[in-house]
Write a protein that holds these residues in place. Sequence first.
Motif, PDB file in Angstrom:
ATOM      1  N   ASP A  33     -17.656  75.615  61.401  1.00 18.08           N
ATOM      2  CA  ASP A  33     -17.305  74.450  60.539  1.00 18.08           C
ATOM      3  C   ASP A  33     -17.582  73.346  61.197  1.00 18.08           C
ATOM      4  O   ASP A  33     -17.152  73.196  61.679  1.00 18.08           O
ATOM      5  N   SER A  34     -17.967  72.680  60.301  1.00 14.25           N
ATOM      6  CA  SER A  34     -18.587  71.015  60.995  1.00 14.25           C
ATOM      7  C   SER A  34     -16.540  70.280  60.541  1.00 14.25           C
ATOM      8  O   SER A  34     -16.685  70.806  59.130  1.00 14.25           O
ATOM      9  N   GLY A  35     -16.709  69.895  61.402  1.00 11.51           N
ATOM     10  CA  GLY A  35     -14.921  69.137  61.062  1.00 11.51           C
ATOM     11  C   GLY A  35     -13.608  70.240  62.099  1.00 11.51           C
ATOM     12  O   GLY A  35     -12.628  69.164  61.579  1.00 11.51           O
ATOM     13  N   VAL A  36     -13.912  71.083  61.850  1.00 10.70           N
ATOM     14  CA  VAL A  36     -12.804  71.948  62.727  1.00 10.70           C
ATOM     15  C   VAL A  36     -12.085  71.108  63.969  1.00 10.70           C
ATOM     16  O   VAL A  36     -11.313  71.925  64.196  1.00 10.70           O
ATOM     17  N   GLY A  37     -12.708  70.463  63.990  1.00 10.92           N
ATOM     18  CA  GLY A  37     -12.485  70.247  65.916  1.00 10.92           C
ATOM     19  C   GLY A  37     -13.005  70.548  66.965  1.00 10.92           C
ATOM     20  O   GLY A  37     -12.945  70.622  68.317  1.00 10.92           O
ATOM     21  N   SER A  40     -13.801  67.533  69.688  1.00 14.31           N
ATOM     22  CA  SER A  40     -12.791  66.832  69.749  1.00 14.31           C
ATOM     23  C   SER A  40     -12.218  68.083  71.762  1.00 14.31           C
ATOM     24  O   SER A  40     -11.439  67.496  71.883  1.00 14.31           O
ATOM     25  N   PHE A  54     -13.617  60.258  64.610  1.00 12.09           N
ATOM     26  CA  PHE A  54     -14.829  61.404  64.657  1.00 12.09           C
ATOM     27  C   PHE A  54     -16.311  61.037  64.933  1.00 12.09           C
ATOM     28  O   PHE A  54     -16.924  60.129  64.118  1.00 12.09           O
ATOM     29  N   SER A  56     -19.480  63.275  63.934  1.00 12.17           N
ATOM     30  CA  SER A  56     -20.866  64.806  64.048  1.00 12.17           C
ATOM     31  C   SER A  56     -21.691  64.913  64.703  1.00 12.17           C
ATOM     32  O   SER A  56     -22.550  63.721  65.012  1.00 12.17           O
ATOM     33  N   GLY A  89     -22.059  71.852  62.766  1.00 12.72           N
ATOM     34  CA  GLY A  89     -21.210  72.765  61.973  1.00 12.72           C
ATOM     35  C   GLY A  89     -22.235  73.719  61.133  1.00 12.72           C
ATOM     36  O   GLY A  89     -22.199  74.681  60.339  1.00 12.72           O
ATOM     37  N   LYS A 115      -6.204  72.724  65.624  1.00 12.52           N
ATOM     38  CA  LYS A 115      -5.217  71.863  64.987  1.00 12.52           C
ATOM     39  C   LYS A 115      -4.210  71.976  64.263  1.00 12.52           C
ATOM     40  O   LYS A 115      -3.437  71.616  63.322  1.00 12.52           O
TER      41      LYS A 115
END
Length: 202
Positions: A33-37, A40, A54, A56, A89, A115
């Motif tokens: 999913d978007s934002g899970v890293g 990074s 961040f 995207s 994501g 995370k």
Amino acid sequence: MAQCRPPAQENSAWSMSSGKDYDYLIKFLALGDSGVGKTSFLYQYTEGFFQQQFISTVGIDFREKRLIYRGDGSGRAQGVHLQLWDTAGQEKYRANNFLTHAYCENPDIILCGNKVDLVDRRVVSEQRAKEVAEKFGFAYIETSAATGQNVETAVNQLLDSVMKRMEVAVDSSRLAGRRGRSKRLLMNEDDEAEDTSSQCSC
């Protein structure tokens, strides 16, 4: 998937490749999913630092890294060029890229619980994550793109699985080739039987 490693020791199964040539080009796909890293994680593996800003991912991008794979130390050191593909994501990228780039019906997969440094913001317990991974037959490892915890370990574990799978495929192909050649040697010159020495055993 990312990091800047210290110089590898002589007995290490992993080290950076200094040459321009390589034996294998292997592509790994980061899905989630978007934002899970994902981005990074890749930065931490390839560059050795945490990308705090961040950004995207739009569509698909990739990072690269070369290393020397020694396996258990019994075989020849092999140069590996890794292409680490970073996907957006959205579901359409996850499903399409997985099906398009998978090299077989059951590719090697490792589930990363990223995370883990954010303990107070944890949503999924380690036990729950392990249960899901076991249900689908995936390996599971907890990682942190911020601290680097288990990032390299996760990639190395996945690469180990892929390399072992390729070794089995190569060995099977060689055995099939030997059987084919032996059969050919027993044939008469006028025999029009099919030559099996060049057939793939996959």
